[in-house]
Design an enzyme around this catalytic site. Structure first.
Site, PDB file in Angstrom:
ATOM      1  N   HIS A 157     -27.694 -14.105 -13.340  1.00 33.35           N
ATOM      2  CA  HIS A 157     -26.671 -14.092 -14.764  1.00 33.35           C
ATOM      3  C   HIS A 157     -25.410 -14.399 -15.122  1.00 33.35           C
ATOM      4  O   HIS A 157     -24.808 -14.480 -16.034  1.00 33.35           O
ATOM      5  CB  HIS A 157     -27.723 -13.163 -15.042  1.00 33.35           C
ATOM      6  CG  HIS A 157     -28.713 -12.106 -15.495  1.00 33.35           C
ATOM      7  ND1 HIS A 157     -29.043 -11.759 -16.839  1.00 33.35           N
ATOM      8  CD2 HIS A 157     -29.585 -12.180 -14.275  1.00 33.35           C
ATOM      9  CE1 HIS A 157     -30.735 -12.321 -15.881  1.00 33.35           C
ATOM     10  NE2 HIS A 157     -31.276 -11.639 -14.792  1.00 33.35           N
ATOM     11  N   ASP A 365     -17.519 -15.218 -18.396  1.00 29.08           N
ATOM     12  CA  ASP A 365     -18.995 -14.707 -18.554  1.00 29.08           C
ATOM     13  C   ASP A 365     -20.000 -15.814 -18.552  1.00 29.08           C
ATOM     14  O   ASP A 365     -20.256 -16.974 -18.681  1.00 29.08           O
ATOM     15  CB  ASP A 365     -18.770 -14.108 -20.150  1.00 29.08           C
ATOM     16  CG  ASP A 365     -19.459 -12.532 -20.223  1.00 29.08           C
ATOM     17  OD1 ASP A 365     -20.059 -12.828 -19.716  1.00 29.08           O
ATOM     18  OD2 ASP A 365     -19.416 -11.837 -21.305  1.00 29.08           O
TER      19      ASP A 365
HETATM   20  P1  ADQ Z   1     -23.267  -8.150 -19.250  1.00 27.09           P
HETATM   21  O1  ADQ Z   1     -22.261  -8.635 -18.639  1.00 27.09           O
HETATM   22  O2  ADQ Z   1     -23.513  -6.945 -19.660  1.00 27.09           O
HETATM   23  O3  ADQ Z   1     -24.548  -8.260 -18.486  1.00 27.09           O
HETATM   24  P2  ADQ Z   1     -23.331  -9.162 -22.114  1.00 27.09           P
HETATM   25  O4  ADQ Z   1     -24.283 -10.347 -22.426  1.00 27.09           O
HETATM   26  O5  ADQ Z   1     -23.071  -9.297 -23.347  1.00 27.09           O
HETATM   27  O6  ADQ Z   1     -22.930  -8.407 -20.644  1.00 27.09           O
HETATM   28  O7  ADQ Z   1     -24.779  -7.771 -21.919  1.00 27.09           O
HETATM   29  C1  ADQ Z   1     -24.429  -7.094 -22.346  1.00 27.09           C
HETATM   30  C2  ADQ Z   1     -26.127  -5.842 -23.559  1.00 27.09           C
HETATM   31  O8  ADQ Z   1     -25.053  -4.878 -23.441  1.00 27.09           O
HETATM   32  C3  ADQ Z   1     -25.840  -5.936 -24.841  1.00 27.09           C
HETATM   33  O9  ADQ Z   1     -26.656  -6.014 -25.077  1.00 27.09           O
HETATM   34  C4  ADQ Z   1     -24.456  -5.917 -25.737  1.00 27.09           C
HETATM   35  O10 ADQ Z   1     -25.362  -5.227 -26.115  1.00 27.09           O
HETATM   36  C5  ADQ Z   1     -25.145  -3.852 -24.574  1.00 27.09           C
HETATM   37  N1  ADQ Z   1     -23.638  -2.947 -24.349  1.00 27.09           N
HETATM   38  C6  ADQ Z   1     -22.388  -3.963 -23.980  1.00 27.09           C
HETATM   39  N2  ADQ Z   1     -21.925  -2.545 -23.789  1.00 27.09           N
HETATM   40  C7  ADQ Z   1     -21.897  -1.629 -25.045  1.00 27.09           C
HETATM   41  C8  ADQ Z   1     -21.608  -0.668 -25.553  1.00 27.09           C
HETATM   42  N3  ADQ Z   1     -20.580  -0.092 -25.589  1.00 27.09           N
HETATM   43  N4  ADQ Z   1     -22.469   0.341 -26.420  1.00 27.09           N
HETATM   44  C9  ADQ Z   1     -23.824  -0.523 -25.825  1.00 27.09           C
HETATM   45  N5  ADQ Z   1     -24.120  -1.536 -25.730  1.00 27.09           N
HETATM   46  C10 ADQ Z   1     -23.466  -2.254 -24.856  1.00 27.09           C
HETATM   47  C11 ADQ Z   1     -24.466 -10.197 -17.251  1.00 27.09           C
HETATM   48  C12 ADQ Z   1     -23.877 -10.917 -17.941  1.00 27.09           C
HETATM   49  C13 ADQ Z   1     -23.590 -11.995 -18.999  1.00 27.09           C
HETATM   50  C14 ADQ Z   1     -25.098 -12.317 -18.995  1.00 27.09           C
HETATM   51  C15 ADQ Z   1     -25.611 -11.164 -19.400  1.00 27.09           C
HETATM   52  C16 ADQ Z   1     -27.447 -11.388 -19.335  1.00 27.09           C
HETATM   53  O11 ADQ Z   1     -22.573 -10.947 -16.905  1.00 27.09           O
HETATM   54  O12 ADQ Z   1     -23.236 -13.139 -19.034  1.00 27.09           O
HETATM   55  O13 ADQ Z   1     -24.982 -12.360 -21.191  1.00 27.09           O
HETATM   56  O14 ADQ Z   1     -26.078 -10.161 -17.973  1.00 27.09           O
HETATM   57  O15 ADQ Z   1     -28.199 -12.465 -18.847  1.00 27.09           O
END
Ligand code: ADQ
Length: 462
Positions: A157, A365
């Protein structure tokens, strides 16, 4: 139909409403095959023995959830020290933040071995196994050593850095070699696949086989990009829910004369938060017409607070947001609202819809799902603008966003200004293209494409 077995560090009950799109998508595939989801319970057994842990079983509809508790020592070395203290920074190109001397690798290996042994006792011969993320890279090698011959796929991921960065990891040979125990390795972007290919060719003298295959150590692995998506329909239906409608209405009321910008993430140094605040400060300095209007709501949820680098980041953000507010704020206008808390998932679409601009500017990311969630939440007749880091995996799929280099404060500020001023027809055009792409490549496409490719991997003849 073969049974699907998903293995990830943390598991989620796919029926619970708090589960995100990924848990729901995997849950659907598990449900269809009467599958098994295996991982850490999230529990630490204070007096547990390293390398051992109780298994907990629970039935969630047709899906069996099996979790293992970790001893304190295993938790600290496998999870804190090695996964989050070494692999996370190195894979995000942050060698400066990796604690190579923590000694966590022994626990990392021990937990992977323990998971492999526990999982093996639950497997059927024609199961298809899908392992997720950097916590579990050596799992297939351990399963193979225990005699498992099932098809096993792995999805990373987070990004895979270029070979010279990976080579700084003292255990890079062992880790990368263990990827060859999988039949299929999936990455988020073509950039990651290219890094894998270069590593395989130069560090392992692996031989390319067919379009996606690499042969070394007596086995062949397929390496391909499967950019993860969101459940667009689910996200859009949340927009109509009470929580999202109330959130949007409240923000519209409060900010009737202002322009809202939004950023949402876990508080993590990969997300580029200080750089974003500095670009926003530059915007206010360079374009005074935004005074009294542009307001950045920055939500950064608490994450990994026991790791030192996170405490330092938290302090930096507190001080930067305070400094911007005291430099530019007025009696009736605070330019930055920085919130160090989680927001309920159901309110997010309303927050995104109310914002004219989203700032999604990570330094690195794997993909970044917030970029896709923002696009899914927009009103197609009057959409907001996505400012996206070129260093997010999502940038490969989303060229119609305004792409920025988050290290370049001045040009990022200029681009935010451009986003705030973008004429309606251009906003509509860009949004239409972005929405079409995230719809075609949604989370269901991702899951199906990965599993289809895994089922088609050639029998290993090497
Ligand atoms: P993350 O680094 O956690 O995931 P991201 O892809 O942005 O990052 O996913 C985060 C999820 O959590 C999103 O659905 C977002 O809406 C939710 N979220 C984040 N902050 C939040 C908050 N403060 N309150 C509520 N909800 C929140 C890892 C990798 C990414 C990759 C994903 C999926 O780092 O690059 O996209 O896995 O593979």
């Amino acid at each position: 139909m073969s049974r699907l077995v998903v293995v990830s560090n943390r598991i989620a009950d796919p029926r619970k409403t708090a589960a995100g799109g990924l848990a729901v998508a995997l849950g659907q595939a598990l449900e269809a095959s009467g599958g098994l989801w295996f991982g850490w319970s999230g529990q630490i057994a204070e007096n547990g023995t390293p390398g051992e842990g109780d298994m907990n079983r629970q039935q969630a509809g047709k899906v069996q959830l099996v979790t293992v508790d970790l001893s304190r020592e295993d938790h600290d070395s496998y999870y804190l020290n090695y996964s989050n203290g070494v692999l996370w920074p190195v894979f995000h190109y942050r060698l400066d933040l990796a604690d190579f001397d923590s000694g966590g690798v022994a626990g990392y290996r021990r937990v992977n071995q323990m998971f492999a042994h526990k999982l093996k006792s639950l497997l059927k011969p024609d199961d298809i196994i899908w392992v997720h993320d950097y916590h579990l890279i050596p799992l297939a090698a351990e399963l193979r050593a225990a005699g498992c011959q099932q098809r096993i796929g792995f999805f990373l991921h987070i990004p895979l850095p270029p070979p010279l960065i990976l080579a700084a990891l003292p255990e890079h040979d062992w880790l990368m070699r263990s990827l060859f125990a999988y039949d299929l390795v999936g990455f988020q972007s073509e950039t990651d696949v290219a890094h894998f290919a270069r590593y395989a060719a130069t560090e392992m003298q692996a031989k390319p086989v067919g379009e996606h295959g690499w042969q070394a150590f007596g086995s062949t692995v397929q390496a391909r990009a499967f950019p993860i998506g969101i459940d667009v329909d689910e996200f859009q239906s949340m927009l109509k829910g009470k929580e999202a409608v109330d959130m949007q209405a409240q923000l519209k009321r409060e900010y009737v004369r202002r322009r809202l910008l939004v950023g949402v993430e876990r508080l993590d140094y990969s997300k580029g938060l200080p750089q974003r605040l500095k670009a926003f400060r530059q915007l206010l300095r360079n374009y005074p017409e935004n005074h009294g209007s542009a307001t950045l709501i920055q939500i950064a949820s608490p994450s990994r607070e026991s790791v030192d680098a996170y405490a330092a980041l938290r302090a930096e953000l507190d001080s930067l947001s305070g400094a911007i507010n005291s430099e530019h704020g007025e009696m009736d206008w605070m330019p930055v609202r920085y919130i160090h808390r989680n927001v309920a998932r159901k309110r997010l679409p309303g927050l995104f819809r109310a914002a004219s601009v989203a700032l999604v500017t990570p330094l690195r990311d794997g993909m970044n799902l917030v970029a896709k969630e923002y696009v899914a939440s927009q009103n197609p007749d009057d959409p907001g603008v996505l400012v996206l880091s070129r260093f997010a995996g999502a940038a490969e799929q989303m060229p119609e966003a305004l792409l920025v280099n988050p290290f370049d404060t001045a040009r990022t500020a200029e681009t935010i200004q451009r986003a705030l001023q973008m004429p309606l027809p251009e906003r509509q055009q860009r949004h239409q293209a972005l929405l079409a792409r995230i719809r075609t490549h949604d989370v269901h496409w991702w899951r199906e494409a990965f599993l289809a490719a895994l089922k088609q991997t050639p029998e290993d003849t090497a």
